[in-house]
Design an enzyme around this catalytic site. Structure first.
Site, PDB file in Angstrom:
ATOM      1  N   TYR A 160       0.828  -1.211   0.000  1.00  0.00           N
ATOM      2  CA  TYR A 160       0.000   0.000   0.000  1.00  0.00           C
ATOM      3  C   TYR A 160       0.868   1.269   0.000  1.00  0.00           C
ATOM      4  CZ  TYR A 160      -3.925  -3.106   0.307  1.00  0.00           C
ATOM      5  OH  TYR A 160      -4.841  -4.087   0.000  1.00  0.00           O
ATOM      6  N   HIS A 193     -14.561   1.392  -0.153  1.00  0.00           N
ATOM      7  CA  HIS A 193     -13.470   0.442   0.105  1.00  0.00           C
ATOM      8  C   HIS A 193     -12.277   1.099   0.789  1.00  0.00           C
ATOM      9  CE1 HIS A 193     -14.925  -2.598  -3.211  1.00  0.00           C
ATOM     10  NE2 HIS A 193     -15.667  -2.612  -2.135  1.00  0.00           N
ATOM     11  N   CYS A 211      -5.869   3.040  12.912  1.00  0.00           N
ATOM     12  CA  CYS A 211      -5.087   2.509  14.029  1.00  0.00           C
ATOM     13  C   CYS A 211      -5.792   1.297  14.612  1.00  0.00           C
ATOM     14  CB  CYS A 211      -4.902   3.587  15.108  1.00  0.00           C
ATOM     15  SG  CYS A 211      -4.010   2.930  16.533  1.00  0.00           S
ATOM     16  N   GLY A 258     -16.983   2.008 -15.068  1.00  0.00           N
ATOM     17  CA  GLY A 258     -15.643   1.420 -14.992  1.00  0.00           C
ATOM     18  C   GLY A 258     -15.462   0.393 -13.893  1.00  0.00           C
ATOM     19  N   ASN A 270     -18.879   1.522 -19.463  1.00  0.00           N
ATOM     20  CA  ASN A 270     -17.699   0.667 -19.250  1.00  0.00           C
ATOM     21  C   ASN A 270     -16.985   0.426 -20.573  1.00  0.00           C
ATOM     22  OD1 ASN A 270     -16.551  -0.685 -16.873  1.00  0.00           O
ATOM     23  ND2 ASN A 270     -16.675  -2.535 -18.111  1.00  0.00           N
ATOM     24  N   ALA A 300     -13.879   5.693 -20.418  1.00  0.00           N
ATOM     25  CA  ALA A 300     -14.585   6.592 -19.495  1.00  0.00           C
ATOM     26  C   ALA A 300     -14.345   8.060 -19.848  1.00  0.00           C
ATOM     27  CB  ALA A 300     -14.124   6.305 -18.063  1.00  0.00           C
TER      28      ALA A 300
HETATM   29  P1  OAD Z   1     -11.786  -4.334 -12.090  1.00  0.00           P
HETATM   30  O1  OAD Z   1     -10.341  -4.357 -12.452  1.00  0.00           O
HETATM   31  O2  OAD Z   1     -12.402  -5.597 -11.627  1.00  0.00           O
HETATM   32  O3  OAD Z   1     -12.650  -3.826 -13.328  1.00  0.00           O
HETATM   33  C1  OAD Z   1     -12.348  -2.645 -14.019  1.00  0.00           C
HETATM   34  C2  OAD Z   1     -13.360  -2.456 -15.136  1.00  0.00           C
HETATM   35  O4  OAD Z   1     -13.066  -1.221 -15.774  1.00  0.00           O
HETATM   36  C3  OAD Z   1     -13.353  -3.549 -16.198  1.00  0.00           C
HETATM   37  O5  OAD Z   1     -14.698  -3.935 -16.490  1.00  0.00           O
HETATM   38  C4  OAD Z   1     -12.722  -2.851 -17.417  1.00  0.00           C
HETATM   39  O6  OAD Z   1     -13.257  -3.299 -18.647  1.00  0.00           O
HETATM   40  C5  OAD Z   1     -13.135  -1.409 -17.178  1.00  0.00           C
HETATM   41  N1  OAD Z   1     -12.238  -0.424 -17.796  1.00  0.00           N
HETATM   42  C6  OAD Z   1     -10.902  -0.518 -18.008  1.00  0.00           C
HETATM   43  N2  OAD Z   1     -10.437   0.586 -18.591  1.00  0.00           N
HETATM   44  C7  OAD Z   1     -11.496   1.427 -18.751  1.00  0.00           C
HETATM   45  C8  OAD Z   1     -11.669   2.734 -19.301  1.00  0.00           C
HETATM   46  N3  OAD Z   1     -10.639   3.428 -19.808  1.00  0.00           N
HETATM   47  N4  OAD Z   1     -12.915   3.265 -19.304  1.00  0.00           N
HETATM   48  C9  OAD Z   1     -13.969   2.587 -18.794  1.00  0.00           C
HETATM   49  N5  OAD Z   1     -13.870   1.353 -18.263  1.00  0.00           N
HETATM   50  C10 OAD Z   1     -12.648   0.774 -18.236  1.00  0.00           C
HETATM   51  O7  OAD Z   1     -11.966  -3.164 -10.996  1.00  0.00           O
HETATM   52  P2  OAD Z   1     -13.202  -2.896 -10.007  1.00  0.00           P
HETATM   53  O8  OAD Z   1     -14.473  -3.317 -10.624  1.00  0.00           O
HETATM   54  O9  OAD Z   1     -13.075  -1.498  -9.544  1.00  0.00           O
HETATM   55  O10 OAD Z   1     -11.439  -4.089  -3.983  1.00  0.00           O
HETATM   56  O11 OAD Z   1     -12.847  -3.864  -8.813  1.00  0.00           O
HETATM   57  C11 OAD Z   1     -13.696  -3.884  -7.700  1.00  0.00           C
HETATM   58  C12 OAD Z   1     -12.897  -4.165  -6.459  1.00  0.00           C
HETATM   59  O12 OAD Z   1     -12.122  -5.341  -6.631  1.00  0.00           O
HETATM   60  C13 OAD Z   1     -11.872  -3.107  -6.117  1.00  0.00           C
HETATM   61  O13 OAD Z   1     -12.404  -2.013  -5.386  1.00  0.00           O
HETATM   62  C14 OAD Z   1     -10.877  -3.866  -5.283  1.00  0.00           C
HETATM   63  C15 OAD Z   1     -10.789  -5.129  -6.096  1.00  0.00           C
HETATM   64  O14 OAD Z   1     -10.450  -6.281  -5.419  1.00  0.00           O
HETATM   65  C16 OAD Z   1     -10.654  -4.137  -2.911  1.00  0.00           C
HETATM   66  O15 OAD Z   1      -9.440  -4.067  -2.972  1.00  0.00           O
HETATM   67  C17 OAD Z   1     -11.412  -4.294  -1.625  1.00  0.00           C
END
Ligand code: OAD
Length: 233
Positions: A56, A109, A117, A175, A201, A219
């Site tokens: 992180y 998240h 802490c 996204g 998306n 996006a």
């Molecule tokens: P993902 O990586 O699962 O999905 C990202 C999405 O964004 C995919 O459907 C891509 O097709 C799309 N994408 C990529 N580039 C893009 C662009 N330029 N414009 C529009 N869309 C685009 O990420 P999240 O759905 O955010 O949680 O993942 C959800 C959670 O899973 C995160 O918050 C994280 C992860 O594990 C934790 O860490 C708790």
């Protein structure tokens, strides 16, 4: 679009992709480079805190090298100019919505620039590293962890989010792959409550078929065009 009065927006990693932040599930994405069990679970942190703090720290430091893109900036404009109720919920732990000008962002998240802490449970704004085990600004114990909701933990402010979803007339998902609950279930909650649902998306997500409408593209193009439509400009 101009007729909507209560909008809930959910954003995911895709909105920050064009700013240069890796998404999670794309080829070469974060979850191909790191094991979720190691860096995004309480068990992983207990097993190897140094690995987790360093992961992180690296992601927090990377924020200094990226800038908000046209999609973040368009949502900030929507917040300023939309006359109805708007709730912006993000699964992202970056600060690009805020740096794009959004003043009210709900980080379900958690946030990279926040520390939690484990002794006094205070959340503090945090810009530095944690691997060197700095003291908590409140209780001085060297027991800070990233203020990130890991797998198996409860996302923040779920009551407030569900309340807004039940009352919304438009739910927009931007996204996100729709792979992680509870966020992946918001579209069904919004539909059940009678709201219209729209996905913006890059490509069809896992849950695309659940939306009334799904638009595909980057996006930085789709979001400003949609905001123009809502604001009637
Ligand atoms: P993902 O990586 O699962 O999905 C990202 C999405 O964004 C995919 O459907 C891509 O097709 C799309 N994408 C990529 N580039 C893009 C662009 N330029 N414009 C529009 N869309 C685009 O990420 P999240 O759905 O955010 O949680 O993942 C959800 C959670 O899973 C995160 O918050 C994280 C992860 O594990 C934790 O860490 C708790």
């Amino acid at each position: 679009m101009a007729e909507f009065k209560r909008i809930v927006i959910l954003t995911g990693a895709g909105i920050s992709a064009e700013s240069g932040i890796d998404t999670f599930r794309s080829a070469g994405g974060l979850w191909e480079q790191h094991r979720v069990e190691d860096v995004a679970t309480p068990e992983g942190f207990a097993r190897d805190p140094g690995l987790v703090l360093g992961f992180y720290d690296m992601r927090r430091e990377a924020l200094a090298r990226v800038e908000p893109n046209a999609a973040h900036i368009a949502l900030a404009r929507l917040e300023r100019e939309f006359s109805g109720d708007l709730l912006l919920v993000t699964q992202n732990v970056d600060d690009l919505h805020e740096r794009g000008g959004s003043a009210r962002v709900l980080h379900m998240h958690g946030e990279l620039k926040s520390a939690l802490c484990t002794s006094c449970e205070t959340r503090s704004r945090w810009e530095r590293t944690m691997l060197d085990r700095p003291p908590c600004p409140v209780c001085r114990a060297p027991t800070l962890r990233p203020d990130i909701v890991w797998f198996g933990e409860m996302p923040y402010q779920m009551g407030r989010i569900y309340q807004a979803i039940e009352a919304c007339d438009l739910f927009v998902s931007i996204g996100t792959s729709g792979a992680v609950y509870p966020a992946a279930g918001f579209v069904q909650e919004a539909r059940a409550a009678g709201g219209r649902t729209l996905e913006l998306n890059l490509d069809p997500s896992d849950g695309s078929h659940l939306f009334h409408e799904s638009r595909h593209g980057p996006a930085s193009v789709l979001v400003p065009a949609w905001v123009d439509q809502v604001l009637g400009g």
